[in-house]
Structures are given as C-alpha cells and as structure tokens.
Design a protein around this motif. Structure first.
Motif, mmCIF file in Angstrom:
data_model
loop_
_atom_site.group_PDB
_atom_site.id
_atom_site.type_symbol
_atom_site.label_atom_id
_atom_site.label_comp_id
_atom_site.label_asym_id
_atom_site.label_seq_id
_atom_site.Cartn_x
_atom_site.Cartn_y
_atom_site.Cartn_z
ATOM 1 N N MET A 1 -2.632 28.794 3.199
ATOM 2 C CA MET A 1 -2.883 30.203 2.986
ATOM 3 C C MET A 1 -4.224 30.539 3.613
ATOM 4 O O MET A 1 -5.078 29.683 3.748
ATOM 5 C CB MET A 1 -2.828 30.540 1.497
ATOM 6 C CG MET A 1 -4.059 30.190 0.689
ATOM 7 S SD MET A 1 -3.896 30.448 -1.080
ATOM 8 C CE MET A 1 -2.981 28.992 -1.533
ATOM 9 N N ARG A 2 -4.411 31.784 3.938
ATOM 10 C CA ARG A 2 -5.660 32.249 4.530
ATOM 11 C C ARG A 2 -6.645 32.645 3.438
ATOM 12 O O ARG A 2 -6.288 32.785 2.280
ATOM 13 C CB ARG A 2 -5.392 33.445 5.443
ATOM 14 C CG ARG A 2 -4.501 33.112 6.619
ATOM 15 C CD ARG A 2 -5.284 33.190 7.918
ATOM 16 N NE ARG A 2 -4.456 32.855 9.047
ATOM 17 C CZ ARG A 2 -3.870 33.733 9.827
ATOM 18 N NH1 ARG A 2 -4.016 35.017 9.601
ATOM 19 N NH2 ARG A 2 -3.148 33.338 10.847
ATOM 20 N N ILE A 3 -7.872 32.888 3.849
ATOM 21 C CA ILE A 3 -8.947 33.185 2.901
ATOM 22 C C ILE A 3 -8.649 34.431 2.072
ATOM 23 O O ILE A 3 -8.960 34.488 0.889
ATOM 24 C CB ILE A 3 -10.311 33.281 3.626
ATOM 25 C CG1 ILE A 3 -11.452 33.237 2.607
ATOM 26 C CG2 ILE A 3 -10.367 34.495 4.542
ATOM 27 C CD1 ILE A 3 -12.821 33.040 3.230
ATOM 28 N N GLY A 4 -8.013 35.424 2.666
ATOM 29 C CA GLY A 4 -7.702 36.651 1.932
ATOM 30 C C GLY A 4 -6.753 36.411 0.777
ATOM 31 O O GLY A 4 -6.917 36.970 -0.312
ATOM 32 N N GLU A 5 -5.742 35.575 1.007
ATOM 33 C CA GLU A 5 -4.792 35.266 -0.067
ATOM 34 C C GLU A 5 -5.471 34.462 -1.169
ATOM 35 O O GLU A 5 -5.250 34.714 -2.355
ATOM 36 C CB GLU A 5 -3.587 34.500 0.480
ATOM 37 C CG GLU A 5 -2.545 34.219 -0.571
ATOM 38 C CD GLU A 5 -1.336 33.458 -0.053
ATOM 39 O OE1 GLU A 5 -0.547 32.996 -0.906
ATOM 40 O OE2 GLU A 5 -1.170 33.317 1.176
ATOM 41 N N LEU A 6 -6.304 33.492 -0.781
ATOM 42 C CA LEU A 6 -7.030 32.712 -1.796
ATOM 43 C C LEU A 6 -7.949 33.623 -2.604
ATOM 44 O O LEU A 6 -8.025 33.502 -3.832
ATOM 45 C CB LEU A 6 -7.827 31.587 -1.139
ATOM 46 C CG LEU A 6 -8.594 30.671 -2.094
ATOM 47 C CD1 LEU A 6 -7.636 29.918 -3.018
ATOM 48 C CD2 LEU A 6 -9.457 29.687 -1.312
ATOM 49 N N ALA A 7 -8.613 34.538 -1.924
ATOM 50 C CA ALA A 7 -9.496 35.481 -2.613
ATOM 51 C C ALA A 7 -8.702 36.304 -3.623
ATOM 52 O O ALA A 7 -9.125 36.473 -4.771
ATOM 53 C CB ALA A 7 -10.184 36.395 -1.597
ATOM 54 N N GLU A 8 -7.552 36.797 -3.206
ATOM 55 C CA GLU A 8 -6.727 37.620 -4.092
ATOM 56 C C GLU A 8 -6.202 36.818 -5.275
ATOM 57 O O GLU A 8 -6.244 37.279 -6.419
ATOM 58 C CB GLU A 8 -5.557 38.204 -3.298
ATOM 59 C CG GLU A 8 -4.719 39.173 -4.107
ATOM 60 C CD GLU A 8 -3.623 39.791 -3.260
ATOM 61 O OE1 GLU A 8 -2.484 39.856 -3.757
ATOM 62 O OE2 GLU A 8 -3.910 40.197 -2.123
ATOM 63 N N ARG A 9 -5.734 35.615 -5.027
ATOM 64 C CA ARG A 9 -5.135 34.804 -6.094
ATOM 65 C C ARG A 9 -6.149 34.304 -7.108
ATOM 66 O O ARG A 9 -5.788 34.004 -8.244
ATOM 67 C CB ARG A 9 -4.356 33.635 -5.486
ATOM 68 C CG ARG A 9 -3.097 34.112 -4.769
ATOM 69 C CD ARG A 9 -2.279 32.999 -4.227
ATOM 70 N NE ARG A 9 -1.850 32.084 -5.272
ATOM 71 C CZ ARG A 9 -1.271 30.915 -5.006
ATOM 72 N NH1 ARG A 9 -1.049 30.540 -3.779
ATOM 73 N NH2 ARG A 9 -0.915 30.130 -5.996
ATOM 74 N N THR A 10 -7.405 34.196 -6.694
ATOM 75 C CA THR A 10 -8.427 33.665 -7.604
ATOM 76 C C THR A 10 -9.386 34.742 -8.102
ATOM 77 O O THR A 10 -10.248 34.450 -8.939
ATOM 78 C CB THR A 10 -9.252 32.564 -6.910
ATOM 79 O OG1 THR A 10 -9.895 33.110 -5.755
ATOM 80 C CG2 THR A 10 -8.380 31.375 -6.522
ATOM 81 N N LEU A 17 -16.144 32.732 -1.373
ATOM 82 C CA LEU A 17 -15.396 31.549 -0.926
ATOM 83 C C LEU A 17 -16.112 30.863 0.236
ATOM 84 O O LEU A 17 -16.187 29.631 0.290
ATOM 85 C CB LEU A 17 -13.971 31.928 -0.535
ATOM 86 C CG LEU A 17 -13.067 32.350 -1.688
ATOM 87 C CD1 LEU A 17 -11.746 32.897 -1.164
ATOM 88 C CD2 LEU A 17 -12.834 31.202 -2.664
ATOM 89 N N ARG A 18 -16.656 31.646 1.152
ATOM 90 C CA ARG A 18 -17.414 31.054 2.261
ATOM 91 C C ARG A 18 -18.681 30.374 1.732
ATOM 92 O O ARG A 18 -19.087 29.325 2.232
ATOM 93 C CB ARG A 18 -17.735 32.111 3.311
ATOM 94 C CG ARG A 18 -16.506 32.524 4.127
ATOM 95 C CD ARG A 18 -16.856 33.393 5.324
ATOM 96 N NE ARG A 18 -17.167 34.763 4.958
ATOM 97 C CZ ARG A 18 -16.262 35.726 4.798
ATOM 98 N NH1 ARG A 18 -14.978 35.475 4.961
ATOM 99 N NH2 ARG A 18 -16.645 36.948 4.483
ATOM 100 N N TYR A 19 -19.285 30.961 0.703
ATOM 101 C CA TYR A 19 -20.454 30.336 0.074
ATOM 102 C C TYR A 19 -20.059 28.997 -0.553
ATOM 103 O O TYR A 19 -20.780 28.006 -0.411
ATOM 104 C CB TYR A 19 -21.061 31.272 -0.976
ATOM 105 C CG TYR A 19 -22.176 30.640 -1.770
ATOM 106 C CD1 TYR A 19 -23.432 30.449 -1.211
ATOM 107 C CD2 TYR A 19 -21.962 30.216 -3.079
ATOM 108 C CE1 TYR A 19 -24.461 29.857 -1.931
ATOM 109 C CE2 TYR A 19 -22.979 29.637 -3.809
ATOM 110 C CZ TYR A 19 -24.225 29.449 -3.227
ATOM 111 O OH TYR A 19 -25.231 28.856 -3.952
ATOM 112 N N ARG A 45 -8.982 24.596 -7.661
ATOM 113 C CA ARG A 45 -10.368 24.182 -7.434
ATOM 114 C C ARG A 45 -11.313 25.376 -7.560
ATOM 115 O O ARG A 45 -12.350 25.297 -8.215
ATOM 116 C CB ARG A 45 -10.486 23.528 -6.062
ATOM 117 C CG ARG A 45 -11.901 23.156 -5.603
ATOM 118 C CD ARG A 45 -12.667 22.258 -6.568
ATOM 119 N NE ARG A 45 -12.018 21.027 -6.889
ATOM 120 C CZ ARG A 45 -12.326 19.838 -6.383
ATOM 121 N NH1 ARG A 45 -13.279 19.718 -5.490
ATOM 122 N NH2 ARG A 45 -11.692 18.763 -6.775
ATOM 123 N N VAL A 46 -10.961 26.497 -6.957
ATOM 124 C CA VAL A 46 -11.812 27.687 -7.029
ATOM 125 C C VAL A 46 -11.916 28.176 -8.474
ATOM 126 O O VAL A 46 -13.001 28.543 -8.938
ATOM 127 C CB VAL A 46 -11.298 28.801 -6.092
ATOM 128 C CG1 VAL A 46 -12.000 30.128 -6.362
ATOM 129 C CG2 VAL A 46 -11.481 28.387 -4.636
#
Length: 130
Positions: A1-10, A17-19, A45-46
C-alpha cells in the motif's frame, strides 16, 4: 500500500509517517518508481508506535523496544548499558503510574455514568423504583 492508504488506515499524517521512517521506527519498501510501499504489518506497527508515543515514550526508546513487541523471548540487546536499564525502568514506572491514574479515571467515569443513568431511569419512571 502507499503512504496515503497507510495514513488513512492508521489516522496518522503522511508527514508523521515520514518522521517515523526518519527515526527508523518503520522501514517501507520502495517500488520501481521510488514510491514508498508499505505492507499490511506496517498498519499494526504504526498503531503500536502511536500507542507508545501516547504513553509518553520517546522515539529513541520506542526504537529499542519495538523488536520486543514481535518476539519478546528472542530479544537480546548486545549494547544494553546500565543507563539504558535505568531509562527503561523509569519509563516502566511512569507507565505503571499512568495506567493506575487512567484506571481510576475510567472507574470514576463509569460510576458517574451509572449514577446518571440510574437517575434518568428513575425520572423516566415517574420517580418510582424500577
């Protein structure tokens, strides 16, 4: 998954996330075009990282503790120093105090809700015992 999806799901911003990546708390793969690619395991993990941050742990401690969350019995820290043991003990003690405080607050709120609900139920039945 891309960063946007991970951001949304978490519920975590892309910037955060980049930090996490800069702090070596998560390590995404890279696609052929250079985009970050996250696995399903990154969601958990997030969420773990967010929970530890919410508990007051700094990222430098989280980085060292994260491996213990996967396989606690197989972890051995080669460079464990007396200072690190002191820091971990202090963090453990602070978490224990926060948990106790949160438990007291949760119980107080539960008691309050029970009282309010009981009063509303009594008022709804015209003041008669239910």
């Amino acid at each position: 998954m891309r960063i946007g999806e991970l951001a949304e799901r978490t519920g975590t911003s892309r910037r955060l996330l980049r930090y996490y990546e800069e702090q070596r708390l998560i390590t995404p793969g890279r696609s052929s075009n250079g985009y970050r690619e996250y696995a399903e395991a990154h969601v958990d993990r997030v969420l773990q990282i967010k929970g530890l941050l919410d508990a007051g742990l700094p990222t430098r401690i989280i980085r060292q503790v994260l491996p213990c969350l996967e396989q606690p019995r197989s972890i051995y820290f080669d460079g464990l120093t007396p200072e690190m043991l002191t820091v971990l003990q202090r963090e453990h003690d602070q978490l224990t105090q926060r948990i106790a405080c949160l438990t007291r607050n949760r119980d107080a709120i539960a008691d309050y809700l029970a009282t309010v609900r009981g009063m509303r139920a009594a008022a709804g039945s015209g003041g008669r015992a239910a």
